[in-house]
Write a protein that holds these residues in place. Structure first.
Motif, PDB file in Angstrom:
ATOM      1  N   VAL A   1     -34.639  30.778  12.923  1.00  0.00           N
ATOM      2  CA  VAL A   1     -34.671  29.286  13.494  1.00  0.00           C
ATOM      3  C   VAL A   1     -33.366  28.658  13.198  1.00  0.00           C
ATOM      4  O   VAL A   1     -33.061  28.151  11.977  1.00  0.00           O
ATOM      5  CB  VAL A   1     -35.930  28.453  12.654  1.00  0.00           C
ATOM      6  CG1 VAL A   1     -36.045  27.057  13.332  1.00  0.00           C
ATOM      7  CG2 VAL A   1     -37.292  29.189  12.764  1.00  0.00           C
ATOM      8  N   THR A   2     -32.529  28.819  14.151  1.00  0.00           N
ATOM      9  CA  THR A   2     -31.139  28.492  13.953  1.00  0.00           C
ATOM     10  C   THR A   2     -31.025  26.999  14.167  1.00  0.00           C
ATOM     11  O   THR A   2     -30.714  26.690  15.751  1.00  0.00           O
ATOM     12  CB  THR A   2     -30.167  29.251  14.904  1.00  0.00           C
ATOM     13  OG1 THR A   2     -30.590  29.121  16.035  1.00  0.00           O
ATOM     14  CG2 THR A   2     -30.355  30.870  14.536  1.00  0.00           C
TER      15      THR A   2
ATOM     16  N   SER B   1     -34.494  29.782   7.914  1.00  0.00           N
ATOM     17  CA  SER B   1     -34.163  28.652   8.892  1.00  0.00           C
ATOM     18  C   SER B   1     -32.693  28.289   8.265  1.00  0.00           C
ATOM     19  O   SER B   1     -32.323  28.286   7.129  1.00  0.00           O
ATOM     20  CB  SER B   1     -34.953  27.327   8.213  1.00  0.00           C
ATOM     21  OG  SER B   1     -34.440  26.616   7.302  1.00  0.00           O
ATOM     22  N   HIS B   2     -31.957  27.948   9.237  1.00  0.00           N
ATOM     23  CA  HIS B   2     -30.392  27.800   9.197  1.00  0.00           C
ATOM     24  C   HIS B   2     -30.543  26.197   9.036  1.00  0.00           C
ATOM     25  O   HIS B   2     -30.904  25.547   9.920  1.00  0.00           O
ATOM     26  CB  HIS B   2     -29.733  28.221  10.423  1.00  0.00           C
ATOM     27  CG  HIS B   2     -29.690  29.647  10.484  1.00  0.00           C
ATOM     28  ND1 HIS B   2     -28.542  30.289  10.822  1.00  0.00           N
ATOM     29  CD2 HIS B   2     -30.388  30.489  10.440  1.00  0.00           C
ATOM     30  CE1 HIS B   2     -28.597  31.543  10.757  1.00  0.00           C
ATOM     31  NE2 HIS B   2     -29.776  31.856  10.426  1.00  0.00           N
TER      32      HIS B   2
ATOM     33  N   GLY C   1     -31.472  27.176  18.088  1.00  0.00           N
ATOM     34  CA  GLY C   1     -30.748  25.767  17.988  1.00  0.00           C
ATOM     35  C   GLY C   1     -29.211  26.132  18.144  1.00  0.00           C
ATOM     36  O   GLY C   1     -28.941  27.263  18.459  1.00  0.00           O
ATOM     37  N   CYS C   2     -28.415  25.198  17.691  1.00  0.00           N
ATOM     38  CA  CYS C   2     -27.082  25.323  17.678  1.00  0.00           C
ATOM     39  C   CYS C   2     -26.299  26.438  16.683  1.00  0.00           C
ATOM     40  O   CYS C   2     -25.630  26.663  16.964  1.00  0.00           O
ATOM     41  CB  CYS C   2     -26.505  24.112  17.496  1.00  0.00           C
ATOM     42  SG  CYS C   2     -26.341  23.340  15.882  1.00  0.00           S
ATOM     43  N   GLY C   3     -27.129  26.700  15.667  1.00  0.00           N
ATOM     44  CA  GLY C   3     -26.645  27.705  14.740  1.00  0.00           C
ATOM     45  C   GLY C   3     -26.765  28.881  15.347  1.00  0.00           C
ATOM     46  O   GLY C   3     -25.943  29.736  14.741  1.00  0.00           O
TER      47      GLY C   3
END
Lengths: 377, 177, 675, 319, 196
Positions: free
Chosen positions: B59-60, B86-87, B24-26
């Protein structure tokens, strides 16, 4: 009777997934390649891993709420979204923003450009295997993120530009720190050149890799630095000036033969161009003292009169645009985000990769700076 | 025989290998953590290319339905002591995309999450704090998420079946030659 | 065992012919399974007997008379022209190999023949071919050699004709080249007859003595005769420039046929080359040619040095070609061609150096017989591992329904572990991993090259060895592991080889390791009393000791005490096993759960990567393969278009025409005799 | 020659004791070599980190990695032949180490038996074992990785062999012991590296050494960006641990071989010092250079290093 | 070629009235009444082909807006010219019930991905571009095309509880109705609202 000597084509393609989880892919994106050993026969994109349906969510939020949502569309360069959306609102509503706000917005855009280009150098370094370039580029990019943090309060998603100008004026001493960082960056960029310019390995890997002609580029919807690398001086900052670009003088950076090395050099020289633009903006900001925002509305929910406008600006990936329709309500009626990767990945990559080596795929993908979030939206 | 040594937990905490998968965006704040400014490698943390070699999967940020299927597949390919971090708020309650038809609003219905990191895209310093926190948990042996997944596997599989509408079985018996 | 007393050279061929007749009779049985088993039993028994007899002769066991007092068999055509066959040491050495390969190939053939294929021709013709080979090995004069050589080619042609799998003209190419070989052999014999104006006989060993004398009298004629005689030998041993027929011929036949051909039949070429090199030495080292061809180029006659360099290049090129092949049969064909070139190079090195030093007369050239015995030992090694590789491929060929292309095979080892291990050990031996037969033989060859100070030559040989590593992996990955190209359901129908096949596979595996574990003893056994014979003949000829067995035992294998190697190699593996067992657990995972960039596998994808994964270097070396001898021949063929079409029309594919040609040749011979 | 000393004519007990001491010595020796190899890899990671402006892991990080990997619970395997391949992969280099003069560190003298041909063919056993395992792993990426590793082997083998054969030509022997005897231990003038015709062969072999150790610019086999770490794609927990051990052992073996042939490594200690020196030179190239494409790497290797090494060889033989 | 010449050229050739609301922006609409479906499609393709000849080198986008009240989809073709430099947006109305349309991928290559996106998000079928029927961004999608106005994502989440975090998401407040009570800009008279 075929003489069975050296059989180089095997007509036995294998389905290879440069899938979502592959170190050679930039971002969460996938290609299905038909490969014969190491030669690519056919490529198909598999987008959609980052699809959050922005356009649907924006219709359900007020104008000001959307500004908190849109930086998340394109992660490497969030300020492009903020500017385009706000410029579209201002164009529909007919608001004229003060010059100081223009200068500040241009400073933010140019700083975002430098940080995105440093990330580009880092990813190309990784592709070719020159890991020091990756480490140095990301390390130096952090200096710019610190400046953003001082200015906007956040490192990546700044949510700094709102309809009518910018949220806060420039804090004390920020411009001096910016000047200092630019001087430091120029010194570091000379080190990068030593690492890459006269390195035989990098030259051999990048020169002549996937060259494109201007006609081929325009036909496949290629925009931005990739187009300028083919030799045509098309830069939206010059052709369709926005923010404060008509008051700045700069030369459009172009290269000749449109291969991976030309794309690398265009972006490398545009970092110098951005540094020079920032210096001009610093002088202008020091002389100008108009207010940083013109806000003809009160409270957080305001209405934008009925109308539609399309604003596109020059992002590091290519032409980035917002087409906003308003029906005079508190929410936008329809927002269309025009991301450059839709044409770069969907049309260009599927066509230019055929016949290339698998070892070069990650380099070609990186050299066009494919950034999946603005395709998936 | 090697298992009971306290040394093993210490070794596991000092050499975490992270799956190189920016979901993801993280993921935008991971490169600064990896490179010269924050340098997570001094804790022995290295990004590894394939799930077989990785210990922790980050899991960003938000999890779309399409990505979640691949995360679960990568998670199941990883060898045993594995952890999930998880972020941000998106995997907790959907975050800023709470009403999107494409994202999954809660991750821990499908995967046992060991550690949550705050921040709508956690900063690089938050990532470093996350790594040190994860190292302490592993050293003390508290990170037991993977046993969770093994123990009540049918709960997770049931949730996954309800989400996707079909059984998420990645290898049918036919290929057991 | 009374009947043993009147043994003759023909006993072994007679038994083999009997076996093939039995197989023909069993061919009439309707029940397919019974027919096949009976045929296999009859022919394998005959082969086993032949093998036993040969081993007994070489090793001097009790049940068999001494090698010397085996009654020779002679046919008197006229008072000067007699065909005579006699058993002597070199026949024994090569016969053991041929009969051993015959036995294993026949025994394993049931596993490689598909249900719809007719096995009768195979079981009938193979023993006949073996018998013909035996006669060639035992022939002591040129006329006998020519007769058994033609018989051998004819039977081989029939087998190729019947088992032409890919219909790419393999048999016809073979027929054409055999024809060329036959004609040049006739011309060679004719010239010899002229040079020696009919007085001397045509015994091979006699020739070795008479050829130097003839060269002095008629230099040009003898040289021409020897060269002409050399052409069929080179063709049979597929030596460049006459090697182009081998890949297509071996590649387009049935795996079992190719197994016997490349493992045993090509060894006749090596035997012939061995004889021919002696003759060529005779001409080169005497008379007019000493200054030109015989000039001592770094302790070796120039002619031999050129031949050695040519062979080294040939070995590198064939190995490079081998890993680029799409078809497993072609891969093994090119690989065996490369190995054959190794042997002849070793032969040339061995003989060449011996003669080179003989001129100096100060050093008994015993120390440099490494090449000579290296060649023989590599012939055995190649015989064993090539047969094993073809047999394993044959088993996969049957179970895959007749596939040999890599694109259609894959993941067979999951269902056929024992067969895989036979192929795997074969490939280990091809790549010459220590403790394998291939390593021991190549070890001798490299020592010959390095101690003979041929460094560039040995560098090329080592590169050919590394290239063999590439095609060995392609064989392993293409056929046995990776993803099944025909889907998982088809793989469930694949079954392991029958119990009988497993026994043979285990024995063959034992053989590949036997030759590498105790090389000194095995080589001594194979060439047991070779030394005495050689010594005896050379003593008669007044030359110093040609070959001294003790030397190759001392120098050859003693530098590296193979016992040490075995112990230390197992120590390394045991330590690895120790690390493996003490570390954490592991779980079995299905075949479709592999790293696919986190994309779950779907059946409609084809994920077996067996195309050109050496693609990058294939593209680099491809330009250097533009000039190839095969293209030259095709160009020549084009020029004689009308002649080729004439032969084409003549080749009606009917065996009767071929026999007419043979008869015509014999008549020509008779005319010569009269004249 | 001296096998008799080990299996002496003494009584059964003494013989058994001798064998026990010998195996203990061998185990200690292999353990020491692998530890030094891992230490080298630790230096490598620290060195590259410092070049990249970062702190980098502690030098004993590889030991921690190996312990963690070997203690993983359920590493995935497809078939028992996968495990066999990995065991063979680790067994090969360990057996190879026994034939190098490094074993005087524990007083063994197997190295007197080692000669060049055996070393070259024993060095192949390790990669072949892992190639088999990668093939059993049945991932297309694994097959590409092995294809590249073997192509690179064909690439760097030619210059490397030409270089070594030049030394064999000069010393006229294949035995490592005699080669190191022909050179002086500490005086550089006595090393083959700096003698006139051999310096060319040494340079060619040194460039090829970069490929032998698969350091950049010739590390295509495990290029993460292009083929997701190639061969190691299917290697999980303890299999990856054993691969690390193999890398450490083969690092010592390859550098040891080069040290013996060109830098006169006779006893264990001076060879280890020379191995360190060679390693520092190798990783300084690796830290800053990029990575060739497989076909470019092959062309480069078969052009310049081969020509230089061939020149060195021809000059040695004929001049 | 200047902007005025472009406007005159299009008016002469197609008789369409071109408006220019902002600098460097031109809009033209393919008229809906009076012409058959076939004629309008042909005019659209001719116009796009003609634009390519007179200097528009880059197809920026194809997108669709769902005017649910007057039951029509409005397709917008964005063409950009680097030489003039200006942007021409061609608008084309489609009936909302059965949105059938012709492809323009043979004239402009970038249309491939845009048509694929519009097909998946709005359900417009572009016959002639087979790739546009393939799934683009969504996987296992089981509802009406999501960007249509009558698709409510929160309702979709209610039907798929597992995706909607397994519990009832925040009660949906229809911001549009709620805002009716908000004082409009005119009443509050500008600035003092900014800091409230």
């Amino acid at each position: 009777m075929p003489i069975r000597e050296l059989v180089v084509t095997y007509d036995f393609p294998t389905d290879l997934h440069l899938g979502p989880q592959h170190p050679g892919i930039h971002g969460n994106f996938a290609y299905i390649l038909k490969v014969d050993g190491e030669k690519i026969i056919e490529a198909k994109i598999v987008p959609g891993y980052l699809h959050r349906a922005f356009e649907k969510l924006m219709e359900r939020r007020t104008w000001i709420n959307n500004i908190a949502l849109i930086p998340r569309v394109c992660v490497p360069e969030p300020d492009v979204n903020e500017y385009a959306f706000n410029a579209a609102i201002e164009r529909i509503a007919g608001w004229e923003i003060p010059p100081r706000a223009k200068y500040i917005r241009t400073v933010v855009l140019e700083m975002a450009r430098i940080s995105a280009y440093l990330m580009y150098l880092a990813s190309m370094g990784g592709g070719v295997g020159v890991y020091p370039l990756t480490q140095w580029a990301f390390g130096d990019r952090d200096y710019i993120l610190d400046l953003f943090e001082a200015l906007t309060g956040a490192r990546v998603y700044h949510i700094y530009m709102i309809a009518g100008g910018v949220r806060r004026d420039i804090p004390e001493g920020w411009l001096d720190k910016l000047e200092e960082t630019l001087k430091y960056l120029e010194g570091r960029l000379k080190e990068y050149d030593k690492l890459v310019m006269n390195s035989a390995v990098v030259q051999r890997r990048l020169v002549g890799l996937a060259p494109i002609t201007p006609e081929y580029a325009m036909e496949h919807g290629v925009t931005g630095p990739n187009l300028r690398a083919t030799g045509v001086p098309y830069d939206l900052r010059k052709l369709d000036p926005y923010a404060a670009y008509d008051e700045l003088d700069f030369e459009v950076v172009t290269e000749k033969d449109g291969d991976a090395w030309a794309r690398f050099m265009v972006r490398r020289r545009e970092i110098d161009q951005s540094i020079d633009l920032l210096r001009q903006l610093i002088d202008k900001l020091r002389k100008d003292d108009t207010p940083h925002i013109h806000q003809p509305y009160s409270g957080l929910a305001f209405k934008v009169p009925q109308g539609e406008a399309y604003v596109h600006i020059e992002s590091t990936k290519g032409e980035f645009g917002y087409y906003v329709w308003s029906d005079g309500g508190f929410n936008p009626y329809r927002v269309f985000v025009r991301g450059p990767t839709t044409s770069h990945a969907g049309v260009l990559m599927e066509d230019i990769v055929v016949g290339q080596e698998l070892a070069d795929f990650s380099l070609i993908d990186g050299s066009f700076d494919i950034c999946p979030p603005d395709l998936d939206k | 025989m090697v298992e009971w040594l306290k040394l093993v937990d210490k070794a596991r905490s000092r050499s975490i290998w992270m799956l190189m998968y920016c979901t993801g965006c993280g993921a935008m704040e991971l490169p600064p953590a990896m490179t010269s400014r924050f340098d997570m490698e001094r804790f022995g943390i290295m990004p590894m290319a394939t799930p077989r070699q990785a210990d922790v999967i980050l899991v960003t940020g938000y999890v779309t339905k399409k990505t979640l299927k691949r995360i679960i597949y990568a998670y199941e390919q990883m060898p045993a002591p594995k952890w999930v971090v998880s972020h941000g708020s998106c995997p907790i309650n959907g975050g800023v995309y709470w009403d999107s038809h494409a994202t999954v609003n809660r991750l821990d219905l499908f995967l046992p999450v060991d550690l949550y990191v705050a921040g709508c895209m956690p900063r690089a310093e938050a990532n470093m704090k996350m790594f040190t926190e994860l190292m302490d948990m592993i050293a003390k042996g508290e990170a037991r998420g993977w046993e969770e997944y093994v123990k009540n596997r049918d709960y997770y599989k049931e949730n996954q079946r309800k989400l996707f509408g079909y059984d998420l079985v990645f290898t049918d018996g036919r290929s057991a030659l | 065992m009374g009947m043993l007393t009147h043994w003759s050279v023909l006993t072994v061929p007679m038994v083999l012919v009997l076996g093939s007749i039995l197989a023909a009779l069993f061919g009439l049985i309707k029940n397919e399974k019974a027919k096949r088993v009976l045929q296999m039993i009859s022919t394998t028994a005959a082969a086993a007997f032949a093998l036993y007899v040969n081993i007994a002769l070489v090793a001097g066991w009790k049940g068999v008379p001494k090698m010397a007092d085996l009654k020779p068999f002679t046919v008197k055509l006229t008072e000067t022209l007699t065909l005579s066959w006699q058993y002597y040491w070199i026949t024994g050495t090569f016969a053991i190999l041929v009969m051993g390969v015959l036995m294993f190939v026949l025994a394993y053939a049931l596993e490689t023949f598909k249900d719809d294929e007719n096995t009768t021709p195979f079981y009938v013709l193979t023993p006949l071919l073996a018998a013909a080979i035996y006669m060639t090995l035992a022939s002591v004069n040129l006329i006998a050699l020519f007769f058994s050589w033609e018989l051998m080619s004819f039977v081989a042609f029939l087998m190729l004709l019947y088992y032409d799998r890919t219909k790419e003209g393999g048999p016809w190419l073979y027929a054409f080249w055999s024809g060329v070989g036959a004609m040049s052999m006739i011309a060679g014999i004719f010239l010899f007859y002229l040079a020696s104006d009919g007085k001397t006989g045509f015994g091979l060993f006699e020739l070795m003595q008479t050829v130097p004398v003839l060269t002095i009298k008629h230099p040009y004629m003898t040289l021409a005769a020897v060269l002409l005689l050399g052409v069929p030998f080179m063709i049979k041993a597929s030596i460049p420039p006459f090697h182009t027929w081998a890949p297509r011929t071996y590649g387009s036949t049935h795996p079992s046929v190719a197994a016997f051909f490349s493992a045993a039949y090509s060894k006749v070429g090596i035997f012939a080359m061995l004889m021919w090199v002696y003759m060529f030495v005779g001409t080169v080292m005497s008379g007019k040619w000493v200054t030109t061809l015989g000039a001592n180029f770094r302790n070796m006659p120039t002619a031999f040095f050129i031949l050695a360099i040519l062979l080294a290049f040939g070995a590198v090129f064939t190995s490079l070609l081998a890993f680029a092949q799409k078809d497993a049969m072609y891969l093994l064909a090119y690989s065996s061609m490369g190995q054959l070139m190794y042997m002849v190079m070793a032969l040339v090195l061995g003989i060449g150096i011996t003669v080179g030093y003989q001129k100096d007369m100060n050093v008994t050239m015993t120390v440099y017989t490494l090449g000579f015995f290296g060649a023989i030992y590599h012939a055995y090694a190649h015989g064993v591992f090539e047969m094993a590789a073809y047999m394993a491929l044959g088993a996969a060929y049957k179970r895959s329904g007749g596939e040999t292309e890599f694109n259609k095979l894959g993941a067979y080892a999951h269902r056929m572990p024992v067969t895989f291990f036979m192929g795997f050990l074969a490939m280990l031996s091809t790549v010459s991993i220590p403790l394998m037969w291939g390593f021991a033989s190549k070890y001798l060859i490299y020592q010959a090259a390095l101690y003979g100070r041929f460094f560039v030559l040995s560098a090329m040989a080592l590169i050919a060895g590394t290239a063999s590593f590439l095609y060995a992996f392609r064989y392993i990955h293409g056929i046995w592991w990776g993803q099944p190209t025909k889907g998982y359901d088809f793989m469930h129908s694949v079954k392991e080889v029958s119990a009988w096949g497993i026994i043979i596979a285990l024995v063959v595996m034992g053989l590949t390791v036997l030759g590498g574990a105790i090389p000194g003893q095995v080589l001594n056994f194979i060439t047991g009393n070779a030394v005495n014979q050689m010594v005896m003949q050379s003593a008669m000829a007044g030359g110093p000791l040609l070959i001294d067995k003790a030397v190759y035992m001392v120098n050859g294998f003693s530098i590296l005490h193979f016992g040490y190697l075995a112990i230390l190699f197992t120590v390394g593996i045991l330590v690895a096993l120790l690390v493996y067992t003490t570390s954490g657990g592991s779980r079995k995972v299905n075949l479709d759960d592999f790293y696919n960039s986190a994309e779950p596998y779907r059946p409609e994808w084809q994920v077996q990567l067996i195309g050109a994964f050496y693609g990058p270097i294939e593209r680099v070396i491809e330009p250097y393969f533009k000039v190839s001898i095969e293209r030259v021949y095709n160009w020549l063929g084009g020029i004689f278009g009308w002649f080729a079409s004439y032969i084409e029309s003549w080749n009606t594919g009917d065996t009767r025409d071929y026999t007419w040609a043979l008869a015509g040749l014999i008549v020509l011979l008779m005319v010569l005799w009269v004249f | 020659m001296n096998t008799a000393t080990v299996v002496g004519t003494a009584s059964m007990g003494a013989k058994f004791l001798g064998a026990l001491v010998l195996t203990l010595k061998v185990l200690i020796y292999l353990f020491l070599m692998v530890m030094i190899g891992l230490f080298l890899m630790g230096i490598y990671r620290k060195f590259t980190a410092r070049v990249q402006y970062r702190v980098g892991p502690p030098i004993w990080q590889p030991y921690i990695d190996v312990i963690k990997l070997l203690s993983k619970k359920d590493a995935a395997t497809k078939n028992w032949v996968f495990d066999l391949g990995v065991i063979m992969g680790l067994g090969g280099p360990l057996a190879l180490l026994l034939f190098l003069p490094l074993d005087t560190i524990v007083g063994l003298n197997f190295h007197t038996k080692g000669d060049l041909i055996l070393i070259l063919y024993l060095a192949v056993v390790g990669p072949l074992g892992f190639a088999l395992a990668a093939s059993v792993g049945a991932s297309p990426w694994g097959a590409i990785g092995v294809g590249r590793a073997l192509s690179m082997m064909l690439g760097y083998e030619l210059p490397f062999i030409l270089g070594l054969l030049a030394v064999v030509a000069k010393d006229g022997t294949l035995l490592l012991q005699k080669v190191s005897a022909a050179q002086s231990m500490w005086n550089p003038a006595g090393w083959h590296y700096f003698q006139w015709p051999l310096i060319l062969a040494a340079i060619g072999a040194h460039i090829a050494l970069q490929g032998v150790m698969s350091e950049k610019p010739f590390d295509q086999a495990i290029a993460p960006h292009e083929i997701a770490s190639g061969i190691m794609v299917e290697f999980g927990g303890k299999y990856l641990g054993m691969m690390l051990l193999m890398k450490a052992a083969s690092l010592m073996a390859e550098l040891g071989l080069f040290a013996v042939f060109f830098l006169g490594g006779t006893t264990a200690w001076d060879t280890i010092v020379k191995i360190f020196a060679l390693f520092i030179i190798a990783i300084s190239f690796d830290a800053v250079l990029g990575r060739f494409r497989p076909d470019q790497a092959f062309t480069v290797l078969w052009k310049w290093p081969t020509i230089i090494a061939l020149l060195g060889l021809l000059l040695t033989v004929f001049a | 070629m200047r902007v005025e010449e472009v406007i005159k050229a299009i008016q002469d050739k197609f008789g369409l009235e071109v408006e220019s609301p902002y600098p460097r922006r031109l809009r033209v609409r393919i008229p809906a009444e009076g012409k058959s479906e076939e004629e309008r499609r042909q005019m659209l393709r001719d116009l796009l082909q003609y634009a390519k000849e007179i200097g528009f080198q880059h197809m920026s986008f194809i997108t669709c807006v769902d005017f649910i009240k007057d039951g029509r989809f409005e397709l917008n073709y964005g063409l950009w010219s680097y030489t003039i430099p200006t942007m021409l947006v061609v608008k084309y109305d489609l009936d909302r019930e059965n949105p059938k349309h012709i492809t323009v991928v043979d004239i402009w290559k970038p249309a491939k991905t845009w048509e694929q996106e519009v097909h998946e998000m709005f359900g417009v079928e572009f016959d002639g571009n087979p790739r546009s029927f393939e799934p683009y961004v969504l996987e296992d999608w089981d509802s009406i095309p999501p960007l249509r106005k009558d698709f409510d994502p929160v309702q979709y989440l209610k039907e798929h509880p597992m995706q909607g975090a397994g519990y009832d998401p925040l009660p949906y407040v229809n911001l549009v109705e709620k805002n009716l009570e908000q004082p409009t800009v005119e009443e509050t008279g500008g600035d003092e609202g900014a800091d409230s």
